[in-house]
Design a protein around this motif. Sequence first.
Motif, PDB file in Angstrom:
ATOM      1  N   ARG A 144       0.814  -1.205   0.000  1.00  0.00           N
ATOM      2  CA  ARG A 144       0.000   0.000   0.000  1.00  0.00           C
ATOM      3  C   ARG A 144       0.856   1.267   0.000  1.00  0.00           C
ATOM      4  O   ARG A 144       1.904   1.324   0.653  1.00  0.00           O
ATOM      5  CB  ARG A 144      -0.916   0.018   1.231  1.00  0.00           C
ATOM      6  N   GLN A 145       0.395   2.256  -0.764  1.00  0.00           N
ATOM      7  CA  GLN A 145       0.967   3.601  -0.751  1.00  0.00           C
ATOM      8  C   GLN A 145       2.485   3.595  -0.980  1.00  0.00           C
ATOM      9  O   GLN A 145       3.256   4.124  -0.191  1.00  0.00           O
ATOM     10  CB  GLN A 145       0.634   4.294   0.571  1.00  0.00           C
TER      11      GLN A 145
ATOM     12  N   SER B  14      -2.460   0.006  -8.958  1.00  0.00           N
ATOM     13  CA  SER B  14      -3.479   1.038  -8.733  1.00  0.00           C
ATOM     14  C   SER B  14      -2.768   2.352  -8.450  1.00  0.00           C
ATOM     15  O   SER B  14      -1.959   2.444  -7.526  1.00  0.00           O
ATOM     16  CB  SER B  14      -4.379   0.662  -7.551  1.00  0.00           C
ATOM     17  N   CYS B  15      -3.048   3.358  -9.271  1.00  0.00           N
ATOM     18  CA  CYS B  15      -2.373   4.655  -9.146  1.00  0.00           C
ATOM     19  C   CYS B  15      -3.217   5.596  -8.295  1.00  0.00           C
ATOM     20  O   CYS B  15      -4.377   5.881  -8.624  1.00  0.00           O
ATOM     21  CB  CYS B  15      -2.140   5.252 -10.526  1.00  0.00           C
ATOM     22  N   HIS B  16      -2.635   6.097  -7.200  1.00  0.00           N
ATOM     23  CA  HIS B  16      -3.318   7.048  -6.311  1.00  0.00           C
ATOM     24  C   HIS B  16      -2.945   8.496  -6.629  1.00  0.00           C
ATOM     25  O   HIS B  16      -3.774   9.393  -6.499  1.00  0.00           O
ATOM     26  CB  HIS B  16      -2.953   6.758  -4.846  1.00  0.00           C
ATOM     27  N   ASP B  17      -1.703   8.711  -7.038  1.00  0.00           N
ATOM     28  CA  ASP B  17      -1.245  10.069  -7.313  1.00  0.00           C
ATOM     29  C   ASP B  17      -0.208  10.017  -8.432  1.00  0.00           C
ATOM     30  O   ASP B  17       0.606   9.089  -8.500  1.00  0.00           O
ATOM     31  CB  ASP B  17      -0.639  10.699  -6.059  1.00  0.00           C
TER      32      ASP B  17
ATOM     33  N   ASN C 124       2.433   7.633  -6.587  1.00  0.00           N
ATOM     34  CA  ASN C 124       1.994   6.935  -5.379  1.00  0.00           C
ATOM     35  C   ASN C 124       1.066   5.823  -5.844  1.00  0.00           C
ATOM     36  O   ASN C 124       0.005   6.102  -6.424  1.00  0.00           O
ATOM     37  CB  ASN C 124       1.269   7.888  -4.425  1.00  0.00           C
TER      38      ASN C 124
ATOM     39  N   SER D 219      -0.431   1.517  -5.299  1.00  0.00           N
ATOM     40  CA  SER D 219      -0.570   0.297  -4.511  1.00  0.00           C
ATOM     41  C   SER D 219      -0.436  -0.887  -5.463  1.00  0.00           C
ATOM     42  O   SER D 219      -0.941  -0.839  -6.591  1.00  0.00           O
ATOM     43  CB  SER D 219      -1.918   0.249  -3.792  1.00  0.00           C
TER      44      SER D 219
ATOM     45  N   MET E 263      -8.253   0.734  -3.468  1.00  0.00           N
ATOM     46  CA  MET E 263      -8.950   2.028  -3.473  1.00  0.00           C
ATOM     47  C   MET E 263      -8.272   2.996  -2.503  1.00  0.00           C
ATOM     48  O   MET E 263      -7.667   2.570  -1.524  1.00  0.00           O
ATOM     49  CB  MET E 263     -10.410   1.813  -3.069  1.00  0.00           C
ATOM     50  N   PRO E 264      -8.417   4.322  -2.727  1.00  0.00           N
ATOM     51  CA  PRO E 264      -8.960   4.932  -3.937  1.00  0.00           C
ATOM     52  C   PRO E 264      -7.870   5.037  -4.994  1.00  0.00           C
ATOM     53  O   PRO E 264      -6.773   5.503  -4.706  1.00  0.00           O
ATOM     54  CB  PRO E 264      -9.406   6.312  -3.453  1.00  0.00           C
ATOM     55  N   GLY E 265      -8.151   4.602  -6.177  1.00  0.00           N
ATOM     56  CA  GLY E 265      -7.139   4.658  -7.213  1.00  0.00           C
ATOM     57  C   GLY E 265      -7.669   4.125  -8.530  1.00  0.00           C
ATOM     58  O   GLY E 265      -8.754   3.545  -8.606  1.00  0.00           O
TER      59      GLY E 265
END
Length: 321
Positions: free
Chosen positions: A11-12, A63-66, A110, A112, A185-187
Amino acid sequence: MNRIKTYLLLRQVEIHNANAFSSPLTIGFPAMTAWLGAMHALERKLRQHEALSGIRLKKLAVSCHDFDLQTYKGPGDYVNSVIITANPLRKKGASFERPPFIEEARVHLNVSLLIEIDGLMPGDFPIFEEKVTEALERMKIAGGDVLGFSPIQDAIHLTSTRHSRILLVDEKNEEDKRRAIRSLMPGYVLIERRQLLQQRQEELNHQDTLQAMLALLALHYEYDDEHDTWNVQPRKEKGWLVPIVTGFKGLTPLGHVANQRDASTLHRFAEPVLTLGEFKMAHRFDCVDDMMWQYHYDEDKGLYVCVNEQMESDEEVKGED
């Protein structure tokens, strides 16, 4: 048949200065070969430990968050400029000067990661978690530095997915599958839309692959005489469609060339395989496998590619023409 699958959830993960030039034609999200390459590098590091010598890291979802692409567009500029570091400086007399530069597009990310594991025994969970942490602190992902990630917690029997951990997913248990999907999530999860590209080619009478892709991605404007404005026309296909690079296609037969780096390994020239992808919110998936990517080798067509599980078939992977 064992219906329980084991996953490593990271994560992250903060990545600094990842490579954003995924092909000669595209700039943006790193190529899928970079993500699966990082998974393979992590596996090799883990297998050096005797207790983990039999594990395999098989598939991966991103999964892309940022996403912070290092480009600049000034007032009145028509296109974006790549922000380069121009280092190392070159000595000239008593001073230094900027060297002739090659654009190196960089991006801060950022993300996951959800990685499917094979061959990991429950008794080896603690040593696996310890070695993953040690390896990630010394690794690069997509050419970028790993600045940090959510610590791996020993929480097999807990339901929280707020931190990195090992996930056990019963394929027959709907709640287990939803928990694994919600962990990203969220991503936005990147998947392959190769079939959509093939359909568009058929509609255009098998037109050039690049032209078919541009037809799917292009934005068209319509002029409004009454209000003296230009309005964007909605695309026919819905979704966040993007060009992505999924691997390489061999251009020459396997063989040896003069002055090759490794004389014991067969060599061939290759070019990137460009196809269509889509960023999709994780909660829109019903199955974990729909998000996962894995390696695929087609000897007859000379393809070394990464395929999305839901798109894997005997259909031809479209490359650059």
